[in-house]
Design a protein around this motif. Structure first.
Motif, PDB file in Angstrom:
ATOM      1  N   SER A 223      10.962  43.013 -12.277  1.00 30.14           N
ATOM      2  CA  SER A 223      10.337  42.751 -13.797  1.00 30.14           C
ATOM      3  C   SER A 223       8.847  42.185 -13.770  1.00 30.14           C
ATOM      4  O   SER A 223       8.070  42.661 -14.343  1.00 30.14           O
ATOM      5  N   GLY A 224       8.863  41.317 -12.752  1.00 28.93           N
ATOM      6  CA  GLY A 224       7.502  40.408 -13.017  1.00 28.93           C
ATOM      7  C   GLY A 224       6.402  41.374 -12.414  1.00 28.93           C
ATOM      8  O   GLY A 224       5.464  41.548 -12.957  1.00 28.93           O
ATOM      9  N   SER A 225       6.725  42.181 -11.527  1.00 29.45           N
ATOM     10  CA  SER A 225       5.546  43.078 -10.953  1.00 29.45           C
ATOM     11  C   SER A 225       5.449  44.242 -11.830  1.00 29.45           C
ATOM     12  O   SER A 225       4.331  44.509 -11.966  1.00 29.45           O
TER      13      SER A 225
ATOM     14  N   PHE B 144      19.546  34.214 -23.684  1.00 27.36           N
ATOM     15  CA  PHE B 144      18.167  34.771 -24.083  1.00 27.36           C
ATOM     16  C   PHE B 144      17.291  33.631 -24.127  1.00 27.36           C
ATOM     17  O   PHE B 144      16.099  33.559 -23.688  1.00 27.36           O
ATOM     18  N   PHE B 145      17.587  32.272 -24.504  1.00 27.01           N
ATOM     19  CA  PHE B 145      16.653  31.238 -24.539  1.00 27.01           C
ATOM     20  C   PHE B 145      16.398  30.788 -23.021  1.00 27.01           C
ATOM     21  O   PHE B 145      15.109  30.156 -22.758  1.00 27.01           O
ATOM     22  N   GLY B 146      16.942  31.475 -21.929  1.00 27.53           N
ATOM     23  CA  GLY B 146      16.612  31.174 -20.836  1.00 27.53           C
ATOM     24  C   GLY B 146      15.221  31.640 -20.329  1.00 27.53           C
ATOM     25  O   GLY B 146      14.695  31.215 -19.383  1.00 27.53           O
ATOM     26  N   ILE B 147      14.723  32.674 -21.257  1.00 27.07           N
ATOM     27  CA  ILE B 147      13.743  33.339 -20.776  1.00 27.07           C
ATOM     28  C   ILE B 147      12.421  32.137 -20.890  1.00 27.07           C
ATOM     29  O   ILE B 147      11.500  32.333 -20.087  1.00 27.07           O
ATOM     30  N   PHE B 148      12.522  31.259 -21.728  1.00 32.17           N
ATOM     31  CA  PHE B 148      11.373  30.234 -21.824  1.00 32.17           C
ATOM     32  C   PHE B 148      11.637  29.064 -20.836  1.00 32.17           C
ATOM     33  O   PHE B 148      10.853  28.219 -20.693  1.00 32.17           O
TER      34      PHE B 148
ATOM     35  N   SER C  22       8.643  39.965 -18.416  1.00 32.74           N
ATOM     36  CA  SER C  22       9.556  39.969 -17.220  1.00 32.74           C
ATOM     37  C   SER C  22      10.831  39.120 -17.882  1.00 32.74           C
ATOM     38  O   SER C  22      11.861  39.825 -17.407  1.00 32.74           O
ATOM     39  N   GLY C  23      10.627  38.149 -18.457  1.00 34.54           N
ATOM     40  CA  GLY C  23      11.882  37.434 -18.934  1.00 34.54           C
ATOM     41  C   GLY C  23      13.019  38.399 -19.640  1.00 34.54           C
ATOM     42  O   GLY C  23      14.260  38.501 -19.354  1.00 34.54           O
ATOM     43  N   CYS C  24      12.204  39.231 -20.599  1.00 37.73           N
ATOM     44  CA  CYS C  24      13.006  39.864 -21.544  1.00 37.73           C
ATOM     45  C   CYS C  24      13.632  41.092 -20.783  1.00 37.73           C
ATOM     46  O   CYS C  24      14.663  41.699 -20.977  1.00 37.73           O
ATOM     47  N   MET C  25      12.905  41.750 -19.661  1.00 41.85           N
ATOM     48  CA  MET C  25      13.488  42.801 -18.779  1.00 41.85           C
ATOM     49  C   MET C  25      14.653  42.287 -17.932  1.00 41.85           C
ATOM     50  O   MET C  25      15.684  43.093 -18.081  1.00 41.85           O
ATOM     51  N   VAL C  26      14.684  41.068 -17.482  1.00 41.64           N
ATOM     52  CA  VAL C  26      15.841  40.496 -17.010  1.00 41.64           C
ATOM     53  C   VAL C  26      16.794  40.345 -17.686  1.00 41.64           C
ATOM     54  O   VAL C  26      17.939  40.695 -17.398  1.00 41.64           O
TER      55      VAL C  26
END
Length: 221
Positions: A164-166, A44-48, A93-97
């Motif tokens: 996710s970004g889109s 999860f920390f990979g989001i940052f 987008s990170g959370c969606m991934v």
């Protein structure tokens, strides 16, 4: 000032990504494990961290050019909320991934890049003013090839990050559709409509005041 600030932030973020890549090459290590690993607590920390981690030279070069153009455009056209939108795109987008992507490490700034492109494109569509529509047209022409990245068509490419970004860009564009952009700002023009007696304009001010005498003649004071 807006151009200077946008350029500084864009170059700073790119510098961090390149610094990490240089560290990888120098120490002969791989930082891919700092990326997003879906449905894993540490992942999860990979989001940052994931937007700053890239696979190889080709990956970071291609992302650098796209990110530089789009991030600078974001700060140029919507300076008031550019930083806020950039952070929100990264987190959403990170959370969606993390929730929906394949169980693998997802790295790179492509999710944010797709998010900015989507945001600028749909913001112009929602605002419907000529200036914003020009931005949408430019994004559509320059980045039409990005559409192929929204589906699984290449091994080792995180199409989930792109999609996710889109989606995040679309949602935020709708949320901020009433925000002022550099093209939608309107200059207020004040028109005085204080006319007196048969259409004569009232020119009274502090230095020039009218008084009425008993015989209805104007006397300058």
């Amino acid at each position: 000032m807006k151009i200077n600030r946008g350029l500084k932030i864009t170059l700073l973020l790119l510098a961090i990504a390149w610094l990490l890549k240089i560290i990888e090459w120098s120490l002969e290590v791989n930082l891919y494990h700092l990326g997003i690993y879906p449905r894993n607590r540490l992942g999860f920390f990979g989001i940052f961290f994931s937007p700053f981690i890239h696979g190889g030279l080709k990956h970071i070069i291609s992302n650098s050019f796209s990110f530089c153009i789009l991030c600078f455009s974001l700060y140029l056209f919507i300076p008031k909320i550019a930083s806020k939108v950039l952070i929100q795109l990264t987190l959403i987008s990170g959370c969606m991934v993390w929730f929906f992507a394949r169980p693998s490490f997802h790295i790179g700034a492509s999710g944010v890049i797709y998010g900015i492109a989507s945001f600028l494109f749909f913001l112009g569509i929602f605002q419907k003013n000529p200036g914003s529509l020009i931005i949408s047209l430019c994004i559509a022409v320059l980045y039409q090839g990005m559409l192929t990245g929204l589906i699984p068509n290449e091994q080792g490419v995180s199409w989930e990050s792109h999609l996710s970004g889109s989606i995040a860009g679309l949602v935020l564009a709708y949320y901020y559709k009433n925000i002022e952009t550099e093209f939608s700002q309107k200059k207020e023009i004040k028109i005085e409509d204080d006319f007196s007696f048969e259409g004569y304009r009232n020119i009274e001010n502090k230095a020039f005041i009218y008084k009425y005498s008993d015989n209805n003649k104007r006397v300058k004071e």
